[in-house]
Design an enzyme around this catalytic site. Structure first.
Site, short mmCIF file in Angstrom:
data_model
loop_
_atom_site.label_atom_id
_atom_site.label_comp_id
_atom_site.label_asym_id
_atom_site.label_seq_id
_atom_site.Cartn_x
_atom_site.Cartn_y
_atom_site.Cartn_z
N ARG A 16 0.86 -1.31 0.05
CA ARG A 16 0.00 0.26 -0.04
C ARG A 16 1.04 1.46 -0.18
NH1 ARG A 16 -3.20 -0.70 5.06
NH2 ARG A 16 -1.88 -2.34 5.83
N LYS A 117 -20.03 4.24 -6.71
CA LYS A 117 -19.66 2.85 -7.01
C LYS A 117 -19.46 2.92 -8.31
CE LYS A 117 -19.58 0.91 -3.05
NZ LYS A 117 -20.50 -0.53 -2.71
N SER A 440 -22.29 3.13 16.10
CA SER A 440 -21.04 2.88 16.47
C SER A 440 -21.09 4.61 17.15
CB SER A 440 -20.43 2.35 15.40
OG SER A 440 -20.81 3.69 14.49
N ARG A 522 -7.79 5.36 0.24
CA ARG A 522 -8.86 3.99 1.13
C ARG A 522 -8.91 2.77 0.56
NH1 ARG A 522 -11.63 2.16 5.07
NH2 ARG A 522 -13.53 1.29 4.12
N TRP A 568 -19.74 -8.06 0.85
CA TRP A 568 -18.41 -6.72 1.22
C TRP A 568 -17.21 -7.64 1.39
CZ3 TRP A 568 -20.55 -2.44 4.86
CH2 TRP A 568 -21.30 -1.29 3.96
N HIS A 648 -30.91 -0.73 8.72
CA HIS A 648 -30.90 0.45 8.53
C HIS A 648 -29.75 0.51 7.35
CE1 HIS A 648 -28.83 4.34 8.46
NE2 HIS A 648 -27.78 4.10 8.17
N HIS A 701 -21.71 13.26 8.27
CA HIS A 701 -20.23 12.99 8.00
C HIS A 701 -19.60 14.42 8.01
CE1 HIS A 701 -22.34 9.42 5.53
NE2 HIS A 701 -21.05 9.44 5.40
N CYS A 733 -26.21 8.20 10.13
CA CYS A 733 -25.54 6.97 9.44
C CYS A 733 -24.78 6.59 11.56
CB CYS A 733 -24.40 7.49 8.88
SG CYS A 733 -23.94 6.01 8.52
#
EC number: 2.1.1.14
Length: 763
Positions: A16, A117, A440, A522, A568, A648, A701, A733
């Site tokens: 990476r 996407k 979270s 990312r 995923w 969700h 966000h 979220c």
């Protein structure tokens, strides 16, 4: 001999290196010459890796500092006004500003371009922004520089471009609606300029990616292909049009007939388009067959692939090329780095470097079938296929028997929602406009350090458990102090919403270096589904039970749904996605039941990737939606009526799947709506969605703390569309990426907004 080539190679590096260099540059720890040197070295390594593997024609232009579509926007001068340099000449920093936005302190600030996407992959691209008066000009010459680099190293190159129709299709009209096809004639001269520049450098072939040819295209776009490529054919260079991610189907004749010199098709996703394509292909044209899966991690069955190649070779001779199905961008770089997988499992896998070797060996097998290297490769392939067929780690009778025994009633709640809702309200005793969060809470550096220390053996199990209990206590105390109605434990123990569960399920494996790019810097390391899936023991119950013991308020259990777990991960190729989703559903069903038995009254099952699983062709949607909704219900329907099931979802389009969302029959759905000003609720209102809804009232966000009055306005708008008795109040979220100070301030205002609504409704 068939020519071996690739459509693209991973750009992140074996370790990476690109991610690390980008982040160092953005922090000011690496200067631009240093960053550029990292890019040059990565390209040099990647070309050499492919060449050493036997690839004869190397892709150039597949490297991008952030995203390949964004690189094209810069090259074509498609730079939104808010990012345009005063002198009109874009720089690398212009590209990063378009991708990441500009802080308020600089030039008044500018928000980043939209990201979405890339077809049905887990890669994201930056959406081009077009204006009605959009001008195009060759503004960024990185492609030429990279071609010069590769030629100087002595490589045979094939520059890669996104085709003009796909580029326009992938963008959005800004500042008013107009037909993006109106821009085509303005864009094509820039392609001509690029082709001429490449020809001047001695390039023979160019790859033009037109993946939209595997989509349902309006007739106007089909007509535009013929118009565009009739103009493009006048330019120098031989042109290979590349299609991937699906079959050409009704576009097969169009693609085969384009006035270009070659066509690439994906025979992994759509094997049925061969041999039909042979009858439609002009006698002068090269056919590139994508037979090695470019977006998964499994070895290719060489014998099966060679059967197709041998048949094609008889018809095409030297007009046959061999390649992966798509760019290897979607595959990890090199399996040789893995040192902790067991020998058998590792023998089943292939990453990008190994996939290049497979392509090369297939091409060589056509003309040198008895060469020692060819015979050895095919013998290994045969052993691998036999091993996978008979492996008891893959095929588990008890899992298959349980799946076969599933009855239709197992995917249905005992009573209809209206009856369940009465029991749930009586049991939960929540106020109107109940407040909750999505799951979270902030993942602090202390949490990450504790998890890392535990995994490395520097922290005992007891010490780690106490550290997590401390975080859970803090999360519960904060929520109680703020006055939230339904609490969560905060997910401190979870590194990732998929990996956390996958680590505890039989049938999943994990790599150390299986990183793929999601966007920019990312990277993600998807888990690998290698076998039948089952849950050997409870995964979340003790954490949630502990959290519930700290409060008299309702505590939600938190799970990741079966479709998201599947989407995923790197899935199996020997059984359907449907089977894998249903196996996951049964494993999660056991967890839901155990949570209920532990006294948990609400269980949330997140399906963030439900919409992402939609096939590219509309005709294939009904089958997917049928099994995806059934998997959710199978997971959620083993509980009593008084146990409330939440889900969700976080995406911006519900209209075309609203019936399927209703068919999931979750008691409560929480969705991301704040950025759309509650407009997303139109779909739920028009459909008369019967169950309860929690429209997100603020954007997690952003670090901005939303004002009480802003959230009251949003909730009032929501109440115009959805009966107040069925509305919940929550953020958009999860709060994992936020800091505690802003989280507490935002939630305090959210609770205040809900209380205002309650008072207004009582008045």
């Amino acid at each position: 001999m068939a020519l071996a080539h690739t459509l693209g190679f991973p750009r992140i590096g074996r370790d990476r290196e690109l991610k690390k260099a980008l982040e160092a540059y953005w922090k000011g720890e690496l200067d631009q010459p240093g960053l550029l040197q990292v890019g040059r070295e990565l390209r040099r390594q990647h070309w050499q890796l492919q060449k050493d593997a036997g690839i004869e024609l190397l892709p150039v232009g597949d490297f991008a500092w952030y995203d390949q579509v964004l690189a094209h926007s810069l090259a074509f001068g498609v730079i939104p006004e808010r990012f345009r340099p005063a002198d009109g000449q874009p720089t690398l920093d212009t590209l990063f500003a378009m991708a990441r936005g500009v802080a308020q302190g600089c030039c008044g600030g500018a928000h980043a371009q939209e990201m979405t996407k890339w077809f049905d992959t887990n890669y994201h691209y930056l959406v081009p922004e077009f204006t009605v008066d959009q001008a195009f000009s060759l503004s960024w010459t990185q492609l030429f520089e990279e071609v010069d680099e590769a030629l100087a190293l002595g490589h045979a190159v094939k520059p890669v471009l996104i085709g003009p129709l796909s580029y326009l299709w992938l963008g959005k009209a800004k500042g008013g609606e107009f037909d993006r096809l109106e821009l085509l004639e303005r864009l094509l001269p820039v392609y001509g300029e690029i082709f001429q520049g490449l020809a001047a450098r001695g390039v023979e072939w160019v790859q033009i990616d037109e993946p939209i040819l595997v989509l349902d295209l309006p007739q106007a776009w089909k007509n535009a292909f013929e118009r565009a490529y009739n103009l493009i054919q006048r330019e120098p260079l031989k042109k290979l049009v590349a299609t991937y991610f699906g079959g050409l189907e009704d576009n097969l004749g169009l693609a085969a007939g384009l006035p270009v010199d070659g066509l690439h098709i994906d025979l992994v996703r759509a094997p049925g388009q061969y041999p039909t394509i042979l009858d439609r292909l002009p006698a002068y044209k090269v056919l590139s067959l994508g037979l090695v899966n470019g977006r998964n991690v499994w070895r290719c069955d060489l014998e099966k692939a060679l059967e197709v190649l041998a048949h094609a070779h008889e018809r095409l001779g030297e007009r046959l090329w061999v390649a992966p199905s798509c760019s290897l961008l979607h595959s990890p770089v090199d399996l040789c780095r893995e040192d902790q997988l067991d020998e058998e499992l590792q023998s089943w896998l292939a990453f990008a470097v190994q996939k290049c070797e497979e392509v090369a060996i297939l091409a060589r097998a056509l003309v040198e079938p008895e060469a020692p290297e060819v015979r050895q490769a095919f013998e290994v392939s045969r052993r691998v296929e036999a091993s996978r067929r008979r492996s008891t780690r893959i095929h588990k009778r008890e899992v298959q028997a349980r799946l076969a025994a599933v009855r239709p009633q197992d995917s249905r709640r005992a009573s209809a929602f209206a009856e369940r809702a009465v029991q749930q309200r009586a049991r939960l005793e929540l106020p109107a406009f109940p407040t909750t969060t999505i799951g979270s809470f902030p993942q602090t550096s202390a949490i990450r350090l504790a998890r890392q220390s535990w995994k490395q053996g520097r922290l005992s199990q007891a010490e780690y458990t106490e550290a997590m209990h401390s975080e859970i206590r803090h999360a519960v105390q904060v929520q109680e102090r703020l006055g939230l109605d339904v609490l969560v434990h905060g997910e401190a123990e979870r590194n990732d919403m998929v990996e956390y569960f996958a680590e505890q399920l039989d049938g999943y494996a994990f790599t150390r270096f299986g990183w793929v790019q999601s966007y920019g810097s990312r990277c993600v390391k998807p888990a690998v589904i290698y076998g039948d899936l089952s849950r050997p023991r409870p995964m979340t119950v003790e954490w949630i039970r502990y959290a519930q013991s700290l409060t008299g308020k309702v505590m939600k259990g938190m799970l990741t749904g079966p479709v998201t777990m599947l989407m995923w991960s790197f899935p199996r190729e020997d059984v359907s996605r449907e089977v894998q989703a249903r196996q996951l559903a049964l494993a999660l069903r056991d967890e839901v039941s155990d949570l209920e038995q532990a006294g948990i009254r609400i269980v949330q099952i997140d399906e963030a990737a439900f919409r992402e699983g939609l096939p590219l062709r509309r005709a294939d949607w009904p089958h997917y939606l049928e099994w995806a909704t059934e998997a959710f219900r199978l997971c959620a329907s083993g509980v009593r009526d008084e146990t409330q099931i939440h889900t969700h979802m976080c995406y911006s389009e519900f209209n075309d799947v609203i019936e399927s969302i209703a068919a999931m029959d979750a008691d409560v759905i929480t969705i991301e709506t704040s950025r759309s000003d509650m407009e997303l609720l139109e779909a739920f209102e028009a459909f008369a969605y019967p169950n309860e809804i929690g429209p997100g009232v603020y954007d997690i966000h952003s670090p901005r703390v939303p004002a009480v009055e802003d959230m009251v306005k949003l909730l009032s708008k929501a109440a115009e569309r959805i009966p107040a008795a069925r509305l919940w109040v929550n953020p958009d979220c999860g709060l994992k990426t936020r800091a505690w100070a802003e989280t507490e301030a935002a939630l305090a205002n959210m609770v205040a907004a809900a209380r205002q609504l309650r008072q207004a409704n009582l008045a």
